[in-house]
Write an enzyme that holds these catalytic residues in place. Structure first.
Site, PDB file in Angstrom:
ATOM      1  N   HIS A  84     -69.252   8.788 -48.387  1.00 45.96           N
ATOM      2  CA  HIS A  84     -70.247   9.188 -49.383  1.00 45.96           C
ATOM      3  C   HIS A  84     -71.089   8.001 -49.846  1.00 45.96           C
ATOM      4  O   HIS A  84     -71.413   7.883 -51.039  1.00 45.96           O
ATOM      5  CB  HIS A  84     -69.568   9.853 -50.584  1.00 45.96           C
ATOM      6  CG  HIS A  84     -70.383  10.927 -51.218  1.00 45.96           C
ATOM      7  ND1 HIS A  84     -71.585  10.680 -51.847  1.00 45.96           N
ATOM      8  CD2 HIS A  84     -70.177  12.265 -51.324  1.00 45.96           C
ATOM      9  CE1 HIS A  84     -72.069  11.811 -52.324  1.00 45.96           C
ATOM     10  NE2 HIS A  84     -71.240  12.793 -52.024  1.00 45.96           N
ATOM     11  N   GLU A  89     -74.014  12.342 -45.178  1.00 45.59           N
ATOM     12  CA  GLU A  89     -72.577  12.549 -45.033  1.00 45.59           C
ATOM     13  C   GLU A  89     -72.254  13.415 -43.812  1.00 45.59           C
ATOM     14  O   GLU A  89     -72.241  14.646 -43.897  1.00 45.59           O
ATOM     15  CB  GLU A  89     -72.038  13.232 -46.295  1.00 45.59           C
ATOM     16  CG  GLU A  89     -72.464  12.583 -47.599  1.00 45.59           C
ATOM     17  CD  GLU A  89     -72.399  13.547 -48.761  1.00 45.59           C
ATOM     18  OE1 GLU A  89     -71.358  14.241 -48.900  1.00 45.59           O
ATOM     19  OE2 GLU A  89     -73.386  13.639 -49.517  1.00 45.59           O
TER      20      GLU A  89
END
Length: 342
Positions: free
Chosen positions: A178, A305
Site C-alpha cells: 500500500h 496496489e
C-alpha cells in the site's frame, strides 16, 4: 550494494527496526519491521536524493489515520462484503473493520504485526525477508499459515516484493503493498501521467464493494490505456463526495501492468502476476497527516496496489485466493524506477 540496520522508533515498548538497502546507483529502499512498511524509496536528484513514496518520521503517525500508508497488506487486500467468503461449502466470516465489511485484512492484518527479519546481500542485489507465523487467534482468518515478505533491491533499480504463504489449514491469501507514490517535488500527483493495461474496471456500490459487474473503460475517465494526466482524469469524474479515484481495474494481462510518470524527471513501471490493480489518488487526505513531505492534502500521492480482484469468492470469474492446507504460494510485485533525465 549495502545494508544498514538502525533503530527507527518504538511501538508498544518494542523496538521498530529500519532496514535500508542501497544499490550501486545510489537508489535505496527502507523497510520497517512493524507493519512491513515501505518507509523510503530514495532516488538520486539535484538535492542529493528524494523519496518517491509518502512516509512519516515516527511509527505512531502511521497508525493515526485510515490510509495504510506504505504498509504490507494481508491476509487479503481490498474489501470483503460483510467479511464473508465461502470456503469448502460453508460461509466463513472474518473480522470487520469498515462498517460491516473487512478491509485490508481486518483489524489485525499484516500491517499491525511485528515481523522478524533476515537480510541477504550479493553482487547485484540485496534483500530483507520479514517472516511470521500467523494464527487464526491473531487475525480471525481461518487457519495457521507461515508468511514471508521479501523486499529485494537490484542494480536495475527494481524493487521486487514477494509474498509467500504456506497454509496448515485452508485459508485465504491475497496480499499487496500500500505504498503511495509521488515522483515529483510537488505536493500533489496531479502533474503525473498514469497508464494502466486495463480495458475494464469494477462497478462498486456506495461502500466501495464490488457488485460483480465489469464496466468498459472506453470513453470514460477510467481509460488509462494510454498515458493520461491524472489532473485531467480526475476533473472528468462526475462530482462525488471524494472526487478522485478509489477504484479497481481488471488487468488485461500479467507482466507489466502500469506506468506512473512524472513528466519532469522519472517514472515507475509496475509488474504483477495477478489480475487486479487498485488505484487510489488520496482523495480524502487532510491536514491531520503530518507527513515528511508536508501536511496531508488531497492528491498528495497515488497508491497502486496489485492484487487478485477483491471480494473474490463472492463473484464468479474474479479469481481464487484460497490457500489450501499443505499448499505454498508466492505472489510478486515489482516497482521499477527509471530516470528520464538525459
Amino acid at each position: 550494494m549495502n545494508i544498514e540496520i538502525t533503530d527507527f522508533d518504538y511501538r508498544k515498548e518494542r523496538p521498530v527496526k529500519k532496514i535500508k538497502l542501497t544499490n550501486d546507483n545510489s537508489v535505496s529502499i527502507s523497510i520497517l519491521t512493524m507493519g512491513g512498511i515501505l518507509n523510503e524509496f530514495l532516488v538520486p536528484s539535484d538535492k542529493e536524493s528524494k523519496n518517491i513514496v509518502l512516509n512519516f518520521s515516527n511509527i505512531s503517525d502511521y497508525y493515526k489515520n485510515p490510509f495504510y500508508i506504505g504498509m504490507a497488506i494481508g491476509r487479503t487486500g481490498g474489501r470483503i462484503k460483510n467479511g464473508s467468503m465461502p470456503l469448502d461449502g460453508e460461509v466463513v466470516t472474518v473480522p470487520s473493520n469498515e462498517n460491516n465489511n473487512t478491509l485490508h485484512g481486518g483489524p489485525n492484518g499484516f500491517c499491525y504485526d511485528f515481523w522478524e527479519y533476515s537480510t541477504k546481500q550479493n553482487q547485484d542485489s540485496s534483500s530483507v525477508t520479514l517472516y511470521k507465523n500467523i494464527y487464526s487467534a491473531n487475525d480471525g482468518y481461518p487457519g495457521h499459515m507461515e508468511t514471508k515478505i521479501t523486499y529485494t533491491l537490484t542494480n536495475e533499480n527494481e524493487l521486487n516484493i514477494s509474498y509467500t504463504g504456506k497454509a496448515y489449514q485452508n485459508t485465504f491469501f491475497n496480499p499487496t503493498c500500500h505504498a503511495y507514490f509521488n515522483l515529483s517535488e510537488s505536493n500533489t500527483i496531479l502533474n503525473h501521467e498514469l497508464m494502466v493495461e486495463s480495458s475494464q474496471y469494477l462497478e462498486l456500490d456506495e461502500e466501495k464493494i464490488p457488485t460483480g459487474n465489469l464496466l468498459d473503460v472506453g470513453q470514460t475517465p477510467f481509460d488509462f490505456r494510454k498515458p493520461t494526466l491524472l489532473k485531467e482524469a480526475i476533473n472528468e469524474l462526475q462530482d462525488t463526495t471524494e472526487k478522485g479515484f478509489d477504484d479497481v481495474f481488471k488487468l488485461d494481462h500479467t507482466g507489466k501492468i502500469a506506468t506512473l510518470t512524472n513528466s519532469d524527471d522519472d517514472s515507475i513501471e509496475i509488474f504483477s502476476d495477478r489480475n487486479g490493480l487498485v488505484v487510489f489518488t488520496s482523495n480524502s487526505f487532510d491536514d491531520s497527516l503530518n507527513l515528511i513531505k508536508g501536511k496531508g492534502q488531497p492528491y498528495m500521492g497515488v497508491a497502486l496496489e496489485p492484487q487478485t480482484l477483491p471480494d473474490t469468492h463472492n463473484h464468479e470469474n474474479f479469481g481464487d485466493v484460497t490457500l489450501r492446507a499443505g499448499e505454498e504460494k508466492t505472489y510478486t510485485i515489482t516497482y521499477k524506477y527509471n530516470s528520464n533525465k538525459k
